[in-house]
Scaffold this motif. Sequence first.
Motif, short mmCIF file in Angstrom:
data_model
loop_
_atom_site.label_atom_id
_atom_site.label_comp_id
_atom_site.label_asym_id
_atom_site.label_seq_id
_atom_site.Cartn_x
_atom_site.Cartn_y
_atom_site.Cartn_z
N THR A 88 10.62 -14.95 -3.41
CA THR A 88 9.60 -14.29 -4.24
C THR A 88 8.46 -14.65 -3.52
OG1 THR A 88 10.89 -15.46 -5.98
CG2 THR A 88 8.78 -14.66 -6.78
N PRO A 89 7.64 -13.59 -3.53
CA PRO A 89 6.38 -13.57 -2.64
C PRO A 89 5.56 -14.84 -3.30
CG PRO A 89 6.67 -11.32 -3.24
CD PRO A 89 8.01 -12.16 -4.06
N ARG A 90 4.70 -15.25 -2.64
CA ARG A 90 3.93 -16.43 -2.93
C ARG A 90 2.79 -16.13 -3.95
NH1 ARG A 90 2.33 -21.13 -0.46
NH2 ARG A 90 0.47 -22.10 -1.25
N THR A 91 2.26 -14.54 -3.83
CA THR A 91 1.27 -14.07 -4.70
C THR A 91 1.85 -14.00 -6.11
OG1 THR A 91 2.15 -12.11 -3.94
CG2 THR A 91 -0.29 -13.01 -3.05
N VAL A 92 3.18 -13.86 -5.97
CA VAL A 92 3.87 -13.70 -7.70
C VAL A 92 4.07 -15.12 -8.11
CG1 VAL A 92 5.99 -12.85 -8.63
CG2 VAL A 92 5.03 -11.44 -6.85
N TRP A 93 4.56 -16.12 -7.45
CA TRP A 93 4.90 -17.39 -8.13
C TRP A 93 3.66 -18.07 -8.21
CZ3 TRP A 93 3.88 -21.65 -5.24
CH2 TRP A 93 4.17 -21.61 -3.93
N ALA B 154 4.68 -28.40 -10.30
CA ALA B 154 3.97 -27.81 -9.26
C ALA B 154 4.77 -27.28 -8.14
CB ALA B 154 2.93 -28.98 -8.70
N ASN B 155 5.81 -28.02 -8.05
CA ASN B 155 6.81 -27.47 -6.99
C ASN B 155 8.04 -26.63 -7.27
OD1 ASN B 155 5.63 -28.86 -4.78
ND2 ASN B 155 7.04 -30.73 -5.45
N ASP B 156 7.67 -25.91 -8.42
CA ASP B 156 8.91 -25.04 -9.07
C ASP B 156 8.36 -23.79 -8.96
OD1 ASP B 156 10.54 -27.28 -9.93
OD2 ASP B 156 9.35 -27.62 -11.50
N LYS B 157 9.32 -22.95 -8.41
CA LYS B 157 9.08 -21.60 -8.75
C LYS B 157 10.57 -20.69 -8.56
CE LYS B 157 9.83 -20.99 -3.30
NZ LYS B 157 9.82 -20.03 -2.64
N PRO B 158 10.68 -19.92 -9.30
CA PRO B 158 12.07 -19.24 -9.68
C PRO B 158 12.79 -18.95 -8.54
CG PRO B 158 10.20 -18.20 -10.96
CD PRO B 158 9.71 -19.11 -9.95
N THR B 159 14.16 -19.30 -8.64
CA THR B 159 15.14 -19.13 -7.50
C THR B 159 15.39 -17.59 -7.49
OG1 THR B 159 16.02 -21.25 -8.38
CG2 THR B 159 17.32 -19.83 -6.96
N TYR C 110 13.33 -22.25 -16.87
CA TYR C 110 13.58 -23.62 -16.94
C TYR C 110 14.41 -23.95 -15.67
CZ TYR C 110 14.17 -23.52 -22.00
OH TYR C 110 14.10 -23.68 -23.54
N ARG C 111 14.24 -25.09 -15.48
CA ARG C 111 15.00 -25.77 -14.01
C ARG C 111 16.28 -26.10 -14.67
NH1 ARG C 111 10.22 -28.25 -14.25
NH2 ARG C 111 10.77 -29.79 -15.97
N ARG D 33 17.29 -27.79 -3.81
CA ARG D 33 17.06 -26.59 -4.67
C ARG D 33 17.45 -25.34 -4.04
NH1 ARG D 33 12.90 -26.15 -8.17
NH2 ARG D 33 13.78 -28.08 -9.06
N ILE D 34 18.39 -24.59 -4.79
CA ILE D 34 19.11 -23.63 -3.88
C ILE D 34 18.09 -22.25 -3.80
CG2 ILE D 34 20.57 -21.54 -4.61
CD1 ILE D 34 22.14 -24.27 -3.89
N GLY D 35 18.32 -21.82 -2.61
CA GLY D 35 17.39 -20.60 -2.27
C GLY D 35 15.95 -20.82 -1.54
#
Length: 326
Positions: A17-22, A71-76, A139-140, A290-292
């Motif tokens: 996922t592009p940084r701008t998006v997440w 803070a460290n979560d972004k969609p897989t 969700y995580r 964390r996958i991906g």
Amino acid sequence: MLIRTPPRHLPEPSEITPRTVWSQRRRIVQAAAAGIALPAPGWLSAQTTRTETRPEAKLAGKASPLSTLGANDKPTPYKDVTTYNNYYEFGLNKEEPAVAARSLKTRPWTVTVEGEVDKPRVFDIDELLKLAPMEERVYRMRCVEGWSMVVPWTGYSMSELIRRVQPNGNAKYVEFVTLNDSKQMPGLRSSVLNWPYVEGLRIDEANHPLTLLSFGLYGELLPNQNGAPVRMVVPWKYGFKSGKSIVKIRFVEKQPMTAWNRAAPQEYGFYSNVNPEVDHPRWSQATERRIGEDGFLARKRATLMFNGYADQVAGLYAGMDLKRSF
Ligand code: MTE
């Protein structure tokens, strides 16, 4: 659960996922959690929907303040969420369900709700889709095998369905039963589990607002391998508690025997809350991959109590010995 060596998992740069998006998504989620006005409905879908792949499957939902990412979560990446699956009815390897579940027929589909309720009912899947407003919940998810993902689910709280069937005073637990059709599910030939796949929750867990009845992910209907047409999502418990392709929901008085608990009771307790302090008998649960996102050689991250949802759910277990009730 079987132990297997995870495949090398280095995503293509285009899958990330592009940084701008997440980073924009995170700002919006934090604003929502702080009580600042929610963004327009569908904000998340607009950024992540895979309309280019399945335009007929769009399933929008309103962004939910229950998406409390760290803070460290972004969609897989979508590709990982939909090709790295556990769905033993369609094979024991992570890559198999995405292929073998293609032929699963998700229409017509009904979900029978029965047992200790005043209003037992058979819901058609199209009725269920309209039962309550759809929400996007990011969700995580933590698998008992030691990996995790962040998934934007679409659905509504399980409590929406529960209140419509009116459980009676004997309803202490809820059992969730997956489709059991050997014509469609080649994995049923394996004796790894006693089919059908059954999971269960205490009724207060099932009624907790975080407990999601999910119909979609990434803004579209669930791909078959992720549990189409309807599945459970219980983010503070190991992933196996989140049963897929549900056909029956039964309200019962006694703690139900669940598929994994029956297969290996010393390894998989009824509660199965994510708990870094209670190791699986064969491996530690203190960390996760964390996958991906991290690359196979990256350092693992620390697993959080209740998968990071302790503020919301710890009260459900007040006074319980979580080492005994694991
Ligand atoms: N539900 C059924 N019916 N069969 C399964 O094998 N696997 C569980 C859970 N639900 C499983 C299931 C496990 S072990 C995990 S980790 C999650 O589904 C994986 O969900 P995902 O493939 O959507 O990530």
